[in-house]
Design a protein around this motif. Structure first.
Motif, PDB file in Angstrom:
ATOM      1  N   VAL A 147      -1.912  -4.382  -2.623  1.00  0.00           N
ATOM      2  CA  VAL A 147      -1.619  -5.177  -3.745  1.00  0.00           C
ATOM      3  C   VAL A 147      -0.938  -6.128  -3.790  1.00  0.00           C
ATOM      4  O   VAL A 147       0.399  -6.077  -3.104  1.00  0.00           O
TER       5      VAL A 147
ATOM      6  N   ASP B  66      -6.456 -10.588 -12.602  1.00  0.00           N
ATOM      7  CA  ASP B  66      -5.242 -11.284 -12.361  1.00  0.00           C
ATOM      8  C   ASP B  66      -5.247 -12.681 -13.237  1.00  0.00           C
ATOM      9  O   ASP B  66      -5.741 -13.530 -12.436  1.00  0.00           O
TER      10      ASP B  66
ATOM     11  N   SER C 255       0.609  -1.111   0.166  1.00  0.00           N
ATOM     12  CA  SER C 255       0.005  -0.265   0.156  1.00  0.00           C
ATOM     13  C   SER C 255       0.801   1.218   0.048  1.00  0.00           C
ATOM     14  O   SER C 255       2.076   1.301   0.611  1.00  0.00           O
TER      15      SER C 255
ATOM     16  N   LYS D 277      -6.056  -0.950  -6.605  1.00  0.00           N
ATOM     17  CA  LYS D 277      -6.577  -1.980  -6.318  1.00  0.00           C
ATOM     18  C   LYS D 277      -6.223  -3.062  -7.508  1.00  0.00           C
ATOM     19  O   LYS D 277      -6.542  -2.709  -8.506  1.00  0.00           O
ATOM     20  N   VAL D 278      -5.822  -4.386  -7.146  1.00  0.00           N
ATOM     21  CA  VAL D 278      -5.979  -5.355  -8.113  1.00  0.00           C
ATOM     22  C   VAL D 278      -7.394  -5.584  -8.476  1.00  0.00           C
ATOM     23  O   VAL D 278      -7.950  -6.266  -7.266  1.00  0.00           O
TER      24      VAL D 278
ATOM     25  N   LEU E 188      -1.924   2.999  -3.844  1.00  0.00           N
ATOM     26  CA  LEU E 188      -1.924   1.530  -3.949  1.00  0.00           C
ATOM     27  C   LEU E 188      -2.630   1.086  -2.536  1.00  0.00           C
ATOM     28  O   LEU E 188      -2.430   1.416  -1.879  1.00  0.00           O
TER      29      LEU E 188
ATOM     30  N   LEU F 216       3.694   1.592  -8.372  1.00  0.00           N
ATOM     31  CA  LEU F 216       3.820   0.240  -8.317  1.00  0.00           C
ATOM     32  C   LEU F 216       5.242  -0.120  -8.819  1.00  0.00           C
ATOM     33  O   LEU F 216       6.026  -0.617  -7.978  1.00  0.00           O
TER      34      LEU F 216
ATOM     35  N   LEU G 269      -5.030  -3.055 -12.742  1.00  0.00           N
ATOM     36  CA  LEU G 269      -5.216  -2.326 -11.585  1.00  0.00           C
ATOM     37  C   LEU G 269      -6.277  -1.091 -11.733  1.00  0.00           C
ATOM     38  O   LEU G 269      -6.395  -0.701 -12.715  1.00  0.00           O
TER      39      LEU G 269
END
Length: 246
Positions: A20, A228, A8, A224-225, A17, A43, A220
């Motif tokens: 993550v 994936d 974060s 946030k993710v 972030l 990131l 993202l």
């Protein structure tokens, strides 16, 4: 090879972030996509050591590097390109690439430089040959004697790539690698990435390039993710389509 755990980053009340978490196995090419302001470059700054996370950790090859400097991470085999190409404008293209090898030293110190020891000359010759190979792979061998400041952005980006790969990195981070490239340069860039024996993490707005070049994509949104998965699944993900792909 890369382990990002609960990272974060906060700037005052802004959450760039939030928690993550994802890993990139050795040898994988992983893309990071998302709308502007999603936290992609932040990131990258955390992974390369240019920014400390507010919380969470980053590991390379199983070693926690969260508190390690960017220089130390580069010594561990991590290289990066930038959204705006970072070249030494007053150096030639060849010298820009050779600069990435100088940290190894030449052996013998100043005395060896002054007397021109054979071992020093052999080392210099070897480095120049390796730099020439990197330039050739990137399609800019004919620009070796040109000054980097005189090049358009697409060729500067290829210089930056050649400099990043000359030292055979274990981990390569690419920030908007196709920005400013024409179609031929983008194809060359993709071919170079595909031939590398390295773990690659790239941020890119050209979704077509990401889908072709990457084995896996992390999405993202607002730090946030939200997804994936493999490219085919990302392309069909309704959450991703709503947030980014439209």
């Amino acid at each position: 090879m890369i382990d990002i755990s609960s990272v974060s980053v906060r700037f005052g009340g802004v959450h760039a972030l939030t928690d993550v978490t994802f890993t990139v196995p050795a040898g994988e090419t992983c893309g990071v996509i998302g709308p502007n302001g999603a936290g992609k470059t932040t990131l990258f700054d955390v992974v390369t050591g240019l920014r400390r996370p507010t919380s969470g950790s980053v590991a390379l090859r199983g070693t926690d590097v969260t508190s390690t400097s960017a220089v130390r991470r580069s010594r561990l085999g991590l290289r990066r390109t930038f959204q705006r190409p970072q070249v030494f404008g007053r150096l030639t293209v060849l010298d820009n690439v050779l600069a990435a090898t100088e940290w190894h030293g030449g052996g013998g110190g100043l005395a060896a430089d002054l007397v021109g020891r054979p071992s020093r000359r052999r080392l210099e010759s070897s480095r120049r040959a390796k730099a020439g190979e990197a330039l050739d792979r990137c399609g800019i061998a004919d620009l070796a004697t040109a000054y980097a400041a005189d090049l358009p952005i697409g060729q500067r980006r290829m210089v930056e790539l050649a400099r990043a790969i000359i030292d055979d990195p274990d981990v390569l981070l690419l920030d908007e690698p196709t920005s400013g490239l024409d179609a031929d340069q983008a194809a060359r860039f993709a071919a170079v990435i595909g031939d590398l024996d390295a773990t690659v993490l790239l941020v890119e707005h050209d979704v077509g390039f990401v889908m072709e070049a990457c084995e896996r994509i992390v999405v993202l949104d607002l730090g946030k993710v939200i997804a994936d998965a493999a490219p085919a699944r990302i392309r069909e993900d309704p959450v991703v389509r709503a947030a980014y792909l439209g």
